[in-house]
Design an enzyme around this catalytic site. Structure first.
Site, PDB file in Angstrom:
ATOM      1  N   TYR A  28       0.847  -1.366  -0.152  1.00 26.11           N
ATOM      2  CA  TYR A  28       0.133   0.128  -0.098  1.00 26.11           C
ATOM      3  C   TYR A  28       0.604   0.970  -0.051  1.00 26.11           C
ATOM      4  CZ  TYR A  28      -3.793   3.044   1.852  1.00 26.11           C
ATOM      5  OH  TYR A  28      -4.635   4.146   2.221  1.00 26.11           O
ATOM      6  N   LYS A  71       0.975   4.141  -2.653  1.00 26.38           N
ATOM      7  CA  LYS A  71       0.345   5.675  -2.494  1.00 26.38           C
ATOM      8  C   LYS A  71       1.820   6.206  -3.062  1.00 26.38           C
ATOM      9  CE  LYS A  71      -3.874   5.238  -1.876  1.00 26.38           C
ATOM     10  NZ  LYS A  71      -4.914   5.035  -2.505  1.00 26.38           N
TER      11      LYS A  71
HETATM   12  N1  LIG Z   1      -9.136   5.440   5.388  1.00 28.96           N
HETATM   13  C1  LIG Z   1      -8.735   6.057   5.434  1.00 28.96           C
HETATM   14  O1  LIG Z   1      -7.468   5.975   7.019  1.00 28.96           O
HETATM   15  C2  LIG Z   1      -7.724   6.672   4.419  1.00 28.96           C
HETATM   16  C3  LIG Z   1      -7.003   6.864   4.234  1.00 28.96           C
HETATM   17  C4  LIG Z   1      -5.446   7.357   3.781  1.00 28.96           C
HETATM   18  C5  LIG Z   1      -6.056   7.099   2.936  1.00 28.96           C
HETATM   19  N2  LIG Z   1      -6.926   6.437   1.776  1.00 28.96           N
HETATM   20  C6  LIG Z   1      -7.816   6.432   0.388  1.00 28.96           C
HETATM   21  O2  LIG Z   1      -8.973   6.673   0.515  1.00 28.96           O
HETATM   22  C7  LIG Z   1      -9.028   5.447  -0.725  1.00 28.96           C
HETATM   23  C8  LIG Z   1     -11.183   5.522  -0.502  1.00 28.96           C
HETATM   24  O3  LIG Z   1     -10.832   4.622   1.078  1.00 28.96           O
HETATM   25  P1  LIG Z   1     -12.258   4.852   1.941  1.00 28.96           P
HETATM   26  O4  LIG Z   1     -11.323   4.426   3.585  1.00 28.96           O
HETATM   27  O5  LIG Z   1     -13.022   5.349   1.665  1.00 28.96           O
HETATM   28  O6  LIG Z   1     -12.211   2.918   2.182  1.00 28.96           O
HETATM   29  P2  LIG Z   1     -13.963   1.839   1.861  1.00 28.96           P
HETATM   30  O7  LIG Z   1     -12.996   0.723   1.485  1.00 28.96           O
HETATM   31  O8  LIG Z   1     -14.465   2.436   2.319  1.00 28.96           O
HETATM   32  O9  LIG Z   1     -13.983   2.409   0.532  1.00 28.96           O
HETATM   33  C9  LIG Z   1     -13.220   1.993  -0.087  1.00 28.96           C
HETATM   34  C10 LIG Z   1     -14.510   2.030  -2.356  1.00 28.96           C
HETATM   35  O10 LIG Z   1     -13.153   1.601  -3.124  1.00 28.96           O
HETATM   36  C11 LIG Z   1     -14.012   0.203  -4.029  1.00 28.96           C
HETATM   37  N3  LIG Z   1     -13.159  -0.433  -4.634  1.00 28.96           N
HETATM   38  C12 LIG Z   1     -12.586  -1.287  -4.245  1.00 28.96           C
HETATM   39  N4  LIG Z   1     -11.807  -1.742  -5.428  1.00 28.96           N
HETATM   40  C13 LIG Z   1     -12.322  -1.326  -6.893  1.00 28.96           C
HETATM   41  C14 LIG Z   1     -11.827  -1.103  -8.125  1.00 28.96           C
HETATM   42  N5  LIG Z   1     -11.483  -1.930  -8.341  1.00 28.96           N
HETATM   43  N6  LIG Z   1     -12.392  -0.900  -8.765  1.00 28.96           N
HETATM   44  C15 LIG Z   1     -13.877  -0.180  -7.806  1.00 28.96           C
HETATM   45  N7  LIG Z   1     -13.502   0.629  -7.195  1.00 28.96           N
HETATM   46  C16 LIG Z   1     -12.965  -0.470  -6.372  1.00 28.96           C
HETATM   47  C17 LIG Z   1     -14.929  -0.692  -2.730  1.00 28.96           C
HETATM   48  O11 LIG Z   1     -16.018  -1.203  -2.976  1.00 28.96           O
HETATM   49  C18 LIG Z   1     -15.118   0.715  -1.958  1.00 28.96           C
HETATM   50  O12 LIG Z   1     -16.731   0.768  -2.389  1.00 28.96           O
HETATM   51  C19 LIG Z   1      -8.177   4.742  -0.995  1.00 28.96           C
HETATM   52  O13 LIG Z   1      -8.158   5.034  -2.045  1.00 28.96           O
HETATM   53  C20 LIG Z   1      -7.805   5.150   0.316  1.00 28.96           C
HETATM   54  O14 LIG Z   1      -6.085   4.213   0.020  1.00 28.96           O
HETATM   55  C21 LIG Z   1      -8.193   5.498   3.293  1.00 28.96           C
END
Ligand SMILES: NC(=O)c1ccc[n+]([C@@H]2O[C@H](COP(=O)([O-])OP(=O)(O)OC[C@H]3O[C@@H](n4cnc5c(N)ncnc54)[C@H](O)[C@@H]3O)[C@@H](O)[C@H]2O)c1
Length: 245
Positions: free
Chosen positions: A153, A157
């Site tokens: 990851y 990123k």
């Molecule tokens: N939550 C955190 O603390 C955090 C921190 C830093 C970065 N992020 C990033 O923010 C983004 C959203 O994260 P989140 O926490 O809302 O995650 P989440 O798991 O709540 O939502 C992720 C969504 O992406 C969809 N998804 C997964 N694989 C996919 C694919 N191949 N094609 C299309 N859709 C797909 C899933 O079905 C889900 O609806 C991600 O890129 C994550 O890495 C999150």
């Protein structure tokens, strides 16, 4: 149409839940027509139907070249243009180096890095013809600092930052801006999967002493999508409550 994004068309990937859903909601509230793309197509259709006729759900796998191209082509066919594309879809497959499999590594790289590259390529092709656009890539503070248990990851990123800057340089003369966001610890399903003691430890290390909420990341995305950031490209905005500054 009022709001910061009146008359604009936006695609948000991974928009069925979490940060992506919050971004779609804020863009929609600011007047954009929003396409909520997600691997879970029926969930994204349900989410869109709770908004208005300016919201559409779309099944899409961001790691699949044809699927991403269909998403962009279908959006342009229906709405005549594409102004904003948010590469937000994500997964985790956390494990120590001793336990992480090659499949865990490949899956995370495929969704985040390949998926973002496919999205940038397809969206920018539509935007450069139109002479404007804003692409927003969801990185993470893990890509800045490296997290143990997240070699896959963190690599993806960090790679998204390099991709963002290279694409920003290629596309600037076409008035297509490419920026990234690095969220810290945000309360979503992704972080709910963390062991509670790890979550608490990470939260305690944040200067603001709390995890962030999805709408606090969506606010940064709204800024980057709108003309408020018209002279910004290749930037990386940290949304982490002061963590790892
Ligand atoms: N939550 C955190 O603390 C955090 C921190 C830093 C970065 N992020 C990033 O923010 C983004 C959203 O994260 P989140 O926490 O809302 O995650 P989440 O798991 O709540 O939502 C992720 C969504 O992406 C969809 N998804 C997964 N694989 C996919 C694919 N191949 N094609 C299309 N859709 C797909 C899933 O079905 C889900 O609806 C991600 O890129 C994550 O890495 C999150």
């Amino acid at each position: 149409m009022t709001g910061l994004l009146g008359g604009k068309t936006a695609i948000i990937t991974g928009a069925a839940t979490g940060i992506g859903l919050s971004i779609a909601g804020q863009f929609h509230a600011h007047g954009a027509t929003v396409v909520l793309a997600d691997l879970d197509g029926s969930k994204s259709v349900d989410a869109a139907s709770s908004m208005s006729e300016r919201a559409y759900g779309f099944g899409c796998d961001v790691a699949d070249e044809d699927s991403v191209q269909r998403l962009v082509d279908e959006t342009v066919r229906r709405f005549g243009k594409l102004d904003i594309y948010v590469n937000n879809a994500g997964i985790t497959r956390d494990a120590s180096l001793r336990k992480m499999t090659t499949a865990d590594f490949d899956a995370v790289i495929a969704v985040h890095l390949r998926g973002t590259w496919l999205g940038v390529r397809a969206a920018s092709a539509a935007m450069r013809d139109a002479g404007s656009g804003s692409i927003i890539n969801m990185s993470s503070l893990s890509g800045k600092s490296g997290n143990p248990g997240q070699t896959n990851y963190s690599a993806a990123k960090a790679g998204i930052v390099g991709l963002t800057k290279a694409a920003a340089k290629e596309l600037a003369h076409k008035n297509v801006r490419v920026n990234a966001i690095q969220p810290g610890l945000i309360r979503t399903a992704m972080t709910a999967a963390m062991p509670p003691e790890v979550f608490a430890e990470r939260e305690a290390a944040i200067p603001m002493k709390r995890a962030g909420e999805p709408h606090e990341v969506a606010g940064a995305a709204l800024f980057l999508a709108s003309d408020l950031s018209s002279y910004m490209t290749g930037a990386v905005l940290e949304v982490g409550g002061g963590r790892l500054m």
